[in-house]
Design an enzyme around this catalytic site. Structure first.
Site, PDB file in Angstrom:
ATOM      1  CB  CYS A  99      -1.708   7.017   1.414  1.00 47.83           C
ATOM      2  SG  CYS A  99      -2.684   5.965   2.364  1.00 47.83           S
ATOM      3  CD  GLU A 129      -1.887   2.337   1.536  1.00 49.95           C
ATOM      4  OE1 GLU A 129      -1.376   3.197   0.774  1.00 49.95           O
ATOM      5  OE2 GLU A 129      -1.734   2.554   2.973  1.00 49.95           O
TER       6      GLU A 129
END
Length: 463
Positions: free
Chosen positions: A265, A231
């Site tokens: 993010c 990720e």
């Protein structure tokens, strides 16, 4: 790689921690392996009891756990408490649902008279989790809860600036009744990470972090023929159409870009506005950002935290300068942030064109990139003109229109009338340079299991 607690608000070095020795790493791998041999056969009821107890312990001392987050990486105390709660919810989700989600699946067969076929989910063994500093507890919970539920055991290599958060979560799980060795925090070096991945007793690695770190870990895992999930970064689009409820949309935009000081993010990094509402949105958004209050993150009135470190703040400021050198306009917004602490002045970037390298960057701080589109289709095209593909959102009064737009944006997650959010019962993950694999719900639960076929066949069945 020095593991140390440095208060991002004061710059004070609080405590340092020695790196793990090679002998400690070897011992931890063996301990995790031995724990796996028994943990894999532990009844779901026992696993659920431990996870539920850990969740209860988090809530019982929510403020204490939250203050450690704020001390080590600087997030405002209210957001730190919210992270503690989210972590508890993830633990509870798998306590409640893991047994059902991992239940054997009976497969349809052409001729049932010849036997039956089952798909069962078996744990792989010891896993390595490499986690970042921006959500120290949540990042642990979202890999630990599903993988413990699946029967795996876990070694943790956390970010070097949150060593106490990492150790505290290990203590939490031990206090909740997790057997020795099933979850261990290691202050590992980069060289030791490769040593762990190469161990025949380690069967997978999950990383959340930068593109550079992801490329290194994916390469090492690939050479070792180990399963990996990544990720990585994101530059989420925040599309605003002409029929959006503008006042509420602006409020979400300010929050979506600036929560956790913009160090998320999936924060709303690229505001893509259709021409019809551009000027009005810009006016309201600028006013909203100007209301943010930078200060001591332990103060409940603070709404803009320092970045996680002075190095992180310096990097964001340098990227702003480089964007301007390539033609962008940078407008600083709001009262001057304190000189003390790793603060970055909220900044709005406009006139960022595709020939500017910054157009494709991820700004990990309170920097908003504003892009104008003539209509819906151009907004979609701009949203898709990115190397990333993590999350995104679209704002419109017409939910069906929002759904249609969401389907055309190439990301792992899209939200209509809300910035990309994180919940215990929603999947998380992206595509392209945002990584691969999924976290949470059944998708994250089954990333590191052996989907084994068991086919019971009548002995007289034909080949």
């Amino acid at each position: 790689m020095a593991y140390a607690t440095i208060n991002p608000f004061t710059g004070e070095l609080i405590k340092e921690f020695p790196n793990a020795t090679d002998a400690q790493v070897t011992e931890a791998i063996e301990s995790a392996h031995q724990a796996f041999l028994s943990w894999r056969n532990t009844p779901f009821a026992t696993k659920a009891e431990i996870l539920n107890r850990a969740a209860a312990l988090l809530r019982d001392s929510k403020r204490r756990y939250a203050e450690l987050l704020t001390l080590e990486m600087g997030k405002v105390i209210g957001e730190a408490e919210a992270e503690v709660e989210l972590s508890a919810q993830i633990l509870e989700y798998y306590a409640q649902h893991a047994e059902r989600l991992l239940a054997p699946q009976k497969l349809p067969v052409a001729d049932p008279a010849e036997g039956e076929a089952l798909l069962v989910n078996e744990p792989l063994g010891v896993l390595l989790a490499i986690e970042p500093w921006n959500f120290p507890y949540y990042q642990i919970a979202r890999i630990l809860a599903p993988q413990l539920s699946a029967g795996n055991t876990l070694l943790l290599k956390h970010a070097s600036n949150v060593p106490q958060c990492a150790a505290t979560f290990e203590s939490l799980m031990r206090d909740a009744g997790l057997p020795q060795g099933a979850f261990q925090n290691l202050y590992a070096t980069r060289d030791q990470i490769e040593q762990i991945i190469n161990s025949p007793k380690v069967h997978g690695v999950a990383l959340t972090g930068s593109e550079g770190a992801g490329a290194v870990i994916a390469s090492q895992a690939g050479k070792a023929l180990k399963k990996s999930t990544l990720e990585l970064g994101g530059s989420d689009a925040f599309i605003v159409l002409e029929d959006a409820e503008l006042e509420k949309t602006i409020d979400w935009a300010v929050f979506g870009r600036h929560w956790n000081a913009g160090q998320v993010c999936v924060s709303s990094k690229r505001m893509i506005l259709v021409e019809a509402i551009y000027d009005k949105f810009m006016e309201g958004y600028t006013q909203g950002v100007a209301k943010l209050k930078a200060g001591d993150p332990m103060d409940p009135n603070t709404t803009l935290a320092p970045l996680s470190s002075q190095g992180a703040a310096d990097e964001v400021k340098q990227k702003i300068r480089e964007a301007v050198e390539h033609g962008a306009t940078a407008t600083e917004v709001g009262p001057k942030v304190p000189e003390q602490g790793a603060f970055v002045q909220p900044t709005i970037l406009t006139n960022v064109n595709p020939d500017n390298p910054a157009y494709y960057w991820e700004f990990f701080g309170p920097v908003s990139m504003i892009l104008k589109a003539k209509d819906e289709q151009e907004a979609i095209a701009i949203a898709n003109d990115s190397p990333f593909g993590l999350g995104g959102s679209v704002f419109t009064a017409d939910k069906q229109r929002g759904l249609a737009v969401a389907k055309q944006v190439s990301t792992g997650m899209m939200f209509v009338n809300h910035p990309t959010m994180v919940k215990a019962d929603l999947p998380f993950g992206g595509i392209r340079r945002s990584g691969y694999g999924r976290e949470l719900i059944d998708l994250g639960l089954k990333e590191f299991v052996n989907h084994k076929l068991i086919n019971v066949v009548d002995i007289d069945a034909p080949f």
